[in-house]
Scaffold this motif. Sequence first.
Motif, short mmCIF file in Angstrom:
data_model
loop_
_atom_site.label_atom_id
_atom_site.label_comp_id
_atom_site.label_asym_id
_atom_site.label_seq_id
_atom_site.Cartn_x
_atom_site.Cartn_y
_atom_site.Cartn_z
N GLY A 1 54.14 45.29 15.30
CA GLY A 1 52.93 44.79 15.97
C GLY A 1 53.03 45.06 17.45
O GLY A 1 54.07 45.49 17.95
N GLY A 2 51.96 44.82 18.13
CA GLY A 2 52.01 45.06 19.56
C GLY A 2 50.77 44.54 20.26
O GLY A 2 49.78 44.17 19.63
N GLN A 3 50.91 44.47 21.55
CA GLN A 3 49.77 44.07 22.38
C GLN A 3 49.76 44.97 23.61
O GLN A 3 50.82 45.35 24.11
CB GLN A 3 49.94 42.63 22.86
N ILE A 4 48.57 45.25 24.09
CA ILE A 4 48.46 46.08 25.29
C ILE A 4 47.59 45.35 26.31
O ILE A 4 46.62 44.70 25.94
CB ILE A 4 47.88 47.48 24.95
N PHE A 5 48.03 45.43 27.53
CA PHE A 5 47.19 44.91 28.61
C PHE A 5 47.26 45.92 29.76
O PHE A 5 48.35 46.25 30.23
CB PHE A 5 47.68 43.54 29.08
N ILE A 6 46.12 46.41 30.16
CA ILE A 6 46.10 47.38 31.27
C ILE A 6 45.77 46.62 32.55
O ILE A 6 44.67 46.08 32.71
CB ILE A 6 45.09 48.51 30.99
N ARG A 7 46.78 46.56 33.39
CA ARG A 7 46.63 45.78 34.63
C ARG A 7 46.15 46.69 35.77
O ARG A 7 46.65 47.81 35.92
CB ARG A 7 47.98 45.16 35.00
N LEU A 8 45.20 46.19 36.50
CA LEU A 8 44.69 46.96 37.65
C LEU A 8 44.67 46.04 38.86
O LEU A 8 44.00 45.01 38.84
CB LEU A 8 43.25 47.44 37.35
N GLN A 9 45.41 46.41 39.87
CA GLN A 9 45.39 45.62 41.10
C GLN A 9 44.07 45.86 41.83
O GLN A 9 43.56 46.98 41.84
CB GLN A 9 46.55 46.04 42.03
N PRO A 10 43.51 44.82 42.43
CA PRO A 10 42.24 45.01 43.16
C PRO A 10 42.42 46.00 44.30
O PRO A 10 43.35 45.87 45.11
CB PRO A 10 41.91 43.61 43.69
N VAL A 11 41.59 46.99 44.32
CA VAL A 11 41.63 48.00 45.40
C VAL A 11 40.21 48.25 45.90
O VAL A 11 39.24 47.87 45.23
CB VAL A 11 42.25 49.33 44.91
N ASP A 12 40.13 48.87 47.05
CA ASP A 12 38.82 49.17 47.62
C ASP A 12 38.44 50.64 47.43
O ASP A 12 37.27 50.99 47.47
CB ASP A 12 38.80 48.85 49.12
N ARG A 13 39.47 51.49 47.24
CA ARG A 13 39.17 52.92 47.13
C ARG A 13 39.66 53.43 45.77
O ARG A 13 40.68 52.98 45.26
CB ARG A 13 39.88 53.68 48.24
N ALA A 14 38.92 54.40 45.26
CA ALA A 14 39.27 54.95 43.96
C ALA A 14 40.65 55.60 43.98
O ALA A 14 41.37 55.57 42.99
CB ALA A 14 38.21 55.97 43.54
N GLU A 15 41.02 56.16 45.10
CA GLU A 15 42.32 56.85 45.17
C GLU A 15 43.48 55.89 45.00
O GLU A 15 44.59 56.30 44.63
CB GLU A 15 42.48 57.57 46.52
N ASP A 16 43.24 54.63 45.30
CA ASP A 16 44.34 53.65 45.22
C ASP A 16 44.53 53.08 43.82
O ASP A 16 45.42 52.26 43.60
CB ASP A 16 44.08 52.49 46.19
N LEU A 17 43.66 53.50 42.89
CA LEU A 17 43.79 52.95 41.53
C LEU A 17 45.10 53.38 40.90
O LEU A 17 45.47 54.55 40.95
CB LEU A 17 42.63 53.45 40.65
#
Lengths: 370, 505
Positions: free
Chosen positions: A264-280
């Motif tokens: 079994g498994g779980q996935i969570f895609i974490r994204l830190q808040p950023v202002d610019r697309a390049e920082d994603l």
Amino acid sequence: MKNLRVLVAWCCMLLPLLAGCDLTGDLKDVEMVRALSVDIIDNVDILDSADKVEAQENSSMISAAVHLLHRDRALEGQYAESYYQLTAEGDSLAAALGQLYDVGAKQLNFSHTSLLVLGEQAAPTEFWLDYALRSPQLRPTVYPVVCVGQIEALLAADEQTLSPIYLLNNLSEPMGSSYPGVFGVSLQDFVEDFYQTGIAPALPLVEKTADGVAAAGLAVYAGDKIALLTDDDAVLAWQLLVRTPYLYGMVLALDDGVAVRLQGGQIFIRLQPVDRAEDLRPVCELELQADILNNPAGLDTQQVRALLNERLQQILAVGMAKSRRLQADFLGIGREIWRKQPHIWPQIAEQDYLSGITVDLQTEIELNAD
Amino acid sequence: MALHKPPKTYLLNNLEKNISLLQNYVGDYGDMVIRRIEREGCPPAAVIYFDGMTDKDAVSEFIIKPLLRCAADNLRQQPEDIAAGCLLVADWQSADNVQDFMDSLFSGNCGLLFDGTAAGLFFDLKGFERRGIAEPQTEIVVRGSREGFIENLKTNMSLLRRRIKTPNLCFENMKLGTETNTNICLAYIRGLADPDVIAEARRRLQAIEIDSILESGYIEQLVEDEPWSPFPTIANSEKPDKVAAKLLEGRVAVLVDGTPFVLTAPMLFMESFQSAEDYYARPFMASMVRFLRFISFIFAVYGPALYIAVCSFHIELLPTNLMLNIWQSAGETPLSAGWSVFFYSLVYEVVREAGIRLPRPVGAAISIVGGLVIGDMAVSAGLISAPVVIIVAFTAIAMFVVDALTDAATVLRFGFILLAWWLGFGGLLLGTLLLLLHLVNLKSFGVAYMAPFAPLIPYQLRDSLVRFPWWLLGRRPQNLTVGSFWRQKAEQPPVGSNNWGADKE
């Protein structure tokens, strides 16, 4: 008198509940459709004309076949002899199926249809999705699959051999009825992804093998195009990131002959808040439970965990590379950006955003040595 | 329109004329025995009774022998004084008219007339054959009293009196049926039963004008609140302990001479799911069994209809493997699901009726033939499918789990079959709504039939689909009882549960 009036009022209120009651057929009068297959057949006469390409597009006919169970052999449904097939052609799927109703000895009943098999040419959604969504009979739990090449070849089988319909069902529901596996993408799942922002929906790709049928990869829907993805690791990446809840039973081969079976498994895609697309910089946090299935080198748990981690990183890298190359976000990274950083999404929605994004993978693996 | 009652004919001072009056009243009765007693210096007398209904030995021993042996002076007294001073019978009464006198003789009493007296005495010396107290066949219990009511009213009253030894237990006697003159008894516990309910029961009983009451079912149908409802609003029982328990909850009972079935009212819907044994067994088992009864009733009403609705309208609701089984079986039969279920349900009802009415050994054979042979052969012959036999057979079994509602379940079952056949689940929903509307509108002697659910009486839910332990059932049903609500000390745990052993250690 008052009671009578109340009764009549109640009956009037209940009348709308009767909607649909005319679509009935007694169980003894219906023929059970287990699979519906859709393919494109080209009109050879027109193909010979001067403007070949355009004629081919305009003259294509849809061939629809229903795979029905023999009533007296229904309970031995794993063999090919349990099924028979009715085929019809038409300008559209609806027209072809309309003809099928005419040739069917009794009423065709799609309530327990489990498979929608799409030929490679019929896989584009324009040929089948509209009908599948509008049909009052096809259930949203039906599993669409795309076959490599012609359906006829895929579904051909000797009477005494295992039925391809049965094998495809097993592929979709390896754990038994109503428990979809990693390849069991239901119509509902597909449509949700289809209308979702930031993800390219995918359907399982199946092919004919010596043993019957087997999974061959993915059919990824990128806009109007379909890309057939046969790279094993790219498919594994899709399974790990998109089909995480259905990983149970999947076997992963690692280096040194080690193999683990995922529980079994779980996935969570974490994204830190950023202002610019390049920082994603999305981070996939993957939690996996697995049993060590084969360990000829006698590695300890820590070493197997390291091997597995390394393999997972490799899978994700291949998957992302494939996604970038196809410019089809079948791993759903864009969806996570749209959900979690909605102010960034308009900046990248129309761009090839996958090229500029690095995705990290953090794993937390619970290994059972037994 | 009131039934015609002939005017009363009063007894005269002349013994011979009185005997003539009696003979004229009854006509040519070969079984009426008239034994004249003539002693020197005493007024002639006549002992009158019906052969086979009065205990002849008791008549000889306690009436004729004392009359022949007592002092002549005593026999010149008034008849009441003679009965009190000479005769050895405890229960006697007098009548001054032919009708009352003969009615008592018809009941098995022994009459006594004296010359020169315009009144007759009658003595309770019934001696007809009667069934002994036995275990009721309709309400068999594993644990609990084995006694059941019999056809004799006095015996039945005594069975109640033996269980409720309180002066508040009241019996009101009356006679109903212009031809049968059936003895009826209204029983209740003063101070527990609602006076309004008692008065209403009395009023309804007295309002009955009919020629005959041969069974308590006559009374039930003549006094019930909703004669057009399939649900009974008056309960009946053959078990004295059950009737006693109902009296103790504030209900009234109607005992009828000639039948072991005692009526109780008011009746609640939930009462049908209760058994005497529920209160004798431990609460967990009792609750589970009671819940099973409820499920069985639901299945008995809805089972065949659900099958039809699913097979004819909603095939997609079945799991595929189950559907394939049913589909395969159904394909071999010529009848649709609706016809199959309707036809086989009718067959079952015929077999059941035949099994009940025929002598027991033959009835058992009919049941076996009906249940096994017809079902098996019908499947083999391809007339109906095996799932239909299973559904109807299990429905039949489930129907008898809730005995009190068997008739209602049978009627409703066919109603729901037709609705499901016509409209599928829409029909079932329609039928269910109408049924619920009907149920919540029902009343039994002014008490809501669906209580404690509608209206909601939270405390009484403790004894509804589940049964709480006895020590948590402290209060009597508040919708049935007036006066003393508490039947035990409020929610006092069992005496042995307060760490008795710990104190010793």
